[in-house]
Design an enzyme around this catalytic site. Structure first.
Site, PDB file in Angstrom:
ATOM      1  N   ASP A 182     -63.307  13.929  -9.879  1.00  0.00           N
ATOM      2  CA  ASP A 182     -64.774  13.840  -9.830  1.00  0.00           C
ATOM      3  C   ASP A 182     -65.332  15.010 -10.628  1.00  0.00           C
ATOM      4  O   ASP A 182     -65.098  16.179 -10.283  1.00  0.00           O
ATOM      5  CB  ASP A 182     -65.268  13.887  -8.390  1.00  0.00           C
ATOM      6  CG  ASP A 182     -66.785  13.873  -8.309  1.00  0.00           C
ATOM      7  OD1 ASP A 182     -67.392  12.894  -8.770  1.00  0.00           O
ATOM      8  OD2 ASP A 182     -67.352  14.862  -7.800  1.00  0.00           O
ATOM      9  N   CYS A 200     -67.853   6.408   2.606  1.00  0.00           N
ATOM     10  CA  CYS A 200     -66.992   7.275   3.417  1.00  0.00           C
ATOM     11  C   CYS A 200     -65.537   6.972   3.086  1.00  0.00           C
ATOM     12  O   CYS A 200     -65.112   5.814   3.107  1.00  0.00           O
ATOM     13  CB  CYS A 200     -67.268   7.061   4.893  1.00  0.00           C
ATOM     14  SG  CYS A 200     -66.142   7.948   5.998  1.00  0.00           S
ATOM     15  N   ASP A 233     -67.858  16.385  -2.975  1.00  0.00           N
ATOM     16  CA  ASP A 233     -67.030  16.232  -4.177  1.00  0.00           C
ATOM     17  C   ASP A 233     -65.632  15.718  -3.843  1.00  0.00           C
ATOM     18  O   ASP A 233     -65.097  14.854  -4.546  1.00  0.00           O
ATOM     19  CB  ASP A 233     -66.945  17.569  -4.915  1.00  0.00           C
ATOM     20  CG  ASP A 233     -68.311  18.050  -5.389  1.00  0.00           C
ATOM     21  OD1 ASP A 233     -69.167  17.189  -5.643  1.00  0.00           O
ATOM     22  OD2 ASP A 233     -68.504  19.275  -5.508  1.00  0.00           O
ATOM     23  N   GLU A 258     -64.115   8.721 -13.532  1.00  0.00           N
ATOM     24  CA  GLU A 258     -65.327   7.912 -13.426  1.00  0.00           C
ATOM     25  C   GLU A 258     -66.047   7.882 -14.763  1.00  0.00           C
ATOM     26  O   GLU A 258     -66.122   8.897 -15.469  1.00  0.00           O
ATOM     27  CB  GLU A 258     -66.250   8.489 -12.349  1.00  0.00           C
ATOM     28  CG  GLU A 258     -67.451   7.616 -12.045  1.00  0.00           C
ATOM     29  CD  GLU A 258     -68.305   8.187 -10.934  1.00  0.00           C
ATOM     30  OE1 GLU A 258     -69.208   7.485 -10.455  1.00  0.00           O
ATOM     31  OE2 GLU A 258     -68.064   9.353 -10.541  1.00  0.00           O
ATOM     32  N   CYS A 266     -70.515  11.199   8.286  1.00  0.00           N
ATOM     33  CA  CYS A 266     -70.572   9.746   8.252  1.00  0.00           C
ATOM     34  C   CYS A 266     -71.243   9.228   9.525  1.00  0.00           C
ATOM     35  O   CYS A 266     -70.889   9.646  10.641  1.00  0.00           O
ATOM     36  CB  CYS A 266     -69.172   9.160   8.112  1.00  0.00           C
ATOM     37  SG  CYS A 266     -69.131   7.341   8.074  1.00  0.00           S
ATOM     38  N   CYS A 281     -68.291   6.728  11.446  1.00  0.00           N
ATOM     39  CA  CYS A 281     -67.088   7.249  12.108  1.00  0.00           C
ATOM     40  C   CYS A 281     -67.228   8.709  12.513  1.00  0.00           C
ATOM     41  O   CYS A 281     -66.343   9.247  13.187  1.00  0.00           O
ATOM     42  CB  CYS A 281     -65.866   7.079  11.215  1.00  0.00           C
ATOM     43  SG  CYS A 281     -65.944   7.996   9.658  1.00  0.00           S
TER      44      CYS A 281
END
Length: 414
Positions: free
Chosen positions: A188, A325, A354, A272, A344, A347
């Site tokens: 990332d 998530c 990152d 990405e 999250c 959960c």
């Protein structure tokens, strides 16, 4: 596969004059031919082919005005015509939609103060142990930082804006297939942290422009005060060019070392697809993004993966890697850039933004290549299952800091 090997050279004062004459002739041939093609376009005629332009160059050499073109080697002059032909071919293919990527603009005129280059084919140079001989230039002293893997097919002599000279050889290399270690990594890319790996490692960039921005501004202000055409202005221009060269060298060295390390340690690299050209239009982030070199890093990973037999994958830029998530696979919605850690809602897992995005990039890259459609007898793995499987193999994420979500007070209706 072909590759470029670049070396630093140190010409003498006489050789510098010969090279300056050569660069000037190559630049004149390019600009004169480009002007001729533009004039034909205004008259409604088609662009002439390379053979016609080559015959025209032969006739131009015989005239008294440009008879000095015969004082340099004819090989770089012909290569300049070939480069112009390639530039026009790419432009026409881009206009027709036959060329992928960003739209290519038509060729432009070359300037004397910018980067200069001239290319020799195999019959115009000779490689020796301590020097390289160029036609009508002489023996150039070269520093062999590494040996050439094979006999070069061409060489390009380059002079950058800071008056440094290089020789760039085109050679044929054999791919070095590294043993498959079974490792895979998702990367990332960011601004505060250059790269975050799915293993949890964060890598900071040197940011050479940010460190030398004060010195660069001072040098540019000093350049703006000098009178155009004066010797002091030329000295000030070289100071600015040397600062830019140092910034570029620092950034390139960092990107090469990091890309080589990532390729050697992992069999599958997943990145990405970022809209860098669109993000640079943001005036608040353009300088920081340009100082990182995301596109150069991607190109280096792609080229080195082909060289070493690695699997390099690009996932879609629309994949919600920062919203999903990595434990349960649910999407929690878009988050502001200042939120670097979040919990999250499904959960209850705390995530580093990152690291979570890097894990999702790795999962998304594996999904598009490894999942089956049912014909081979294997069930297609869902995104949630893949995310849960990936999270189980990762170390437990520790919450680094606490943040409170804003509480909205709702008044009861009267």
């Amino acid at each position: 596969m072909k590759a470029r090997y670049q070396y630093r050279i140190y010409p003498t004062d006489q050789q510098k004059r010969f090279l300056s004459q050569l660069f000037g002739c190559v630049r004149v041939v390019w600009n004169d031919t480009l002007s001729y093609c533009q004039e034909l376009y205004r008259q409604g005629e088609k662009k002439p082919k390379y053979t016609e332009l080559s015959k025209r160059l032969t006739q131009v050499k015989k005239t008294e005005e440009k008879q000095w073109l015969t004082e340099v080697s004819s090989i770089p002059l012909q290569q300049s015509l070939r480069d112009l032909e390639t530039a026009y071919s790419n432009f026409f293919a881009s206009c027709k939609g036959e060329r992928k990527g960003k739209k290519v603009k038509p060729p432009k005129f070359k300037k004397r103060k910018s980067k200069q280059s001239a290319r020799f084919t195999d019959n115009g140079f000779t490689v020796n142990q301590h020097h390289v001989t160029l036609a009508k230039i002489g023996d150039l002293r070269i520093v062999w930082s590494r040996p050439l893997p094979s006999k070069p097919s061409s060489v390009t002599v380059i002079k950058d804006a800071s008056d440094r000279y290089f020789l760039s050889f085109v050679v044929e290399i054999q791919p070095e297939i590294l043993p498959n270690n079974g490792e895979s990594v998702g990367i990332d890319l960011g601004i505060a942290t250059f790269a975050t790996l799915s293993t949890g490692e964060k890598i900071d960039a040197p940011k050479p422009l940010k460190k030398r921005l004060k010195r660069l501004r001072k040098a540019q202000k000093n350049l703006s005060r000098k009178q155009k055409g004066s010797n002091r202005r030329e000295k000030a221009r070289k100071r600015v060019a040397k600062i830019h060269a140092k910034i570029k060298d620092t950034r390139t060295d960092f990107l090469h070392k990091l890309s080589t390390r990532v390729v050697r340690e992992n069999q599958t690299i997943i990145l990405e697809d970022l809209n860098t050209s669109g993000m640079v239009k943001n005036r608040k982030l353009s300088r920081a993004i340009s100082d990182l070199g995301w596109r150069s890093f991607r190109d280096m990973l792609s080229a080195k993966s082909d060289k070493y037999g690695r699997d390099f994958r690009i996932i879609s830029r629309w994949e919600p890697t920062s919203q999903r998530c990595s434990c349960c696979g649910n999407i929690g919605g878009k988050k502001a850039l200042n939120i670097r850690e979040w919990e999250c809602l499904f959960c209850g897992t705390f995530h580093d933004r990152d690291i979570n995005a890097a894990i999702n990039i790795k999962v998304a890259g594996g999904q598009s290549e490894t999942s089956k459609n049912g014909r081979g007898g294997k069930r297609k793995t869902s995104v949630k299952e893949a995310a849960s499987r990936e999270a189980s193999t990762q170390p437990k994420i520790v919450q680094l800091s606490l943040f409170d979500l804003p509480v909205i007070a709702v008044r009861p209706r009267r």
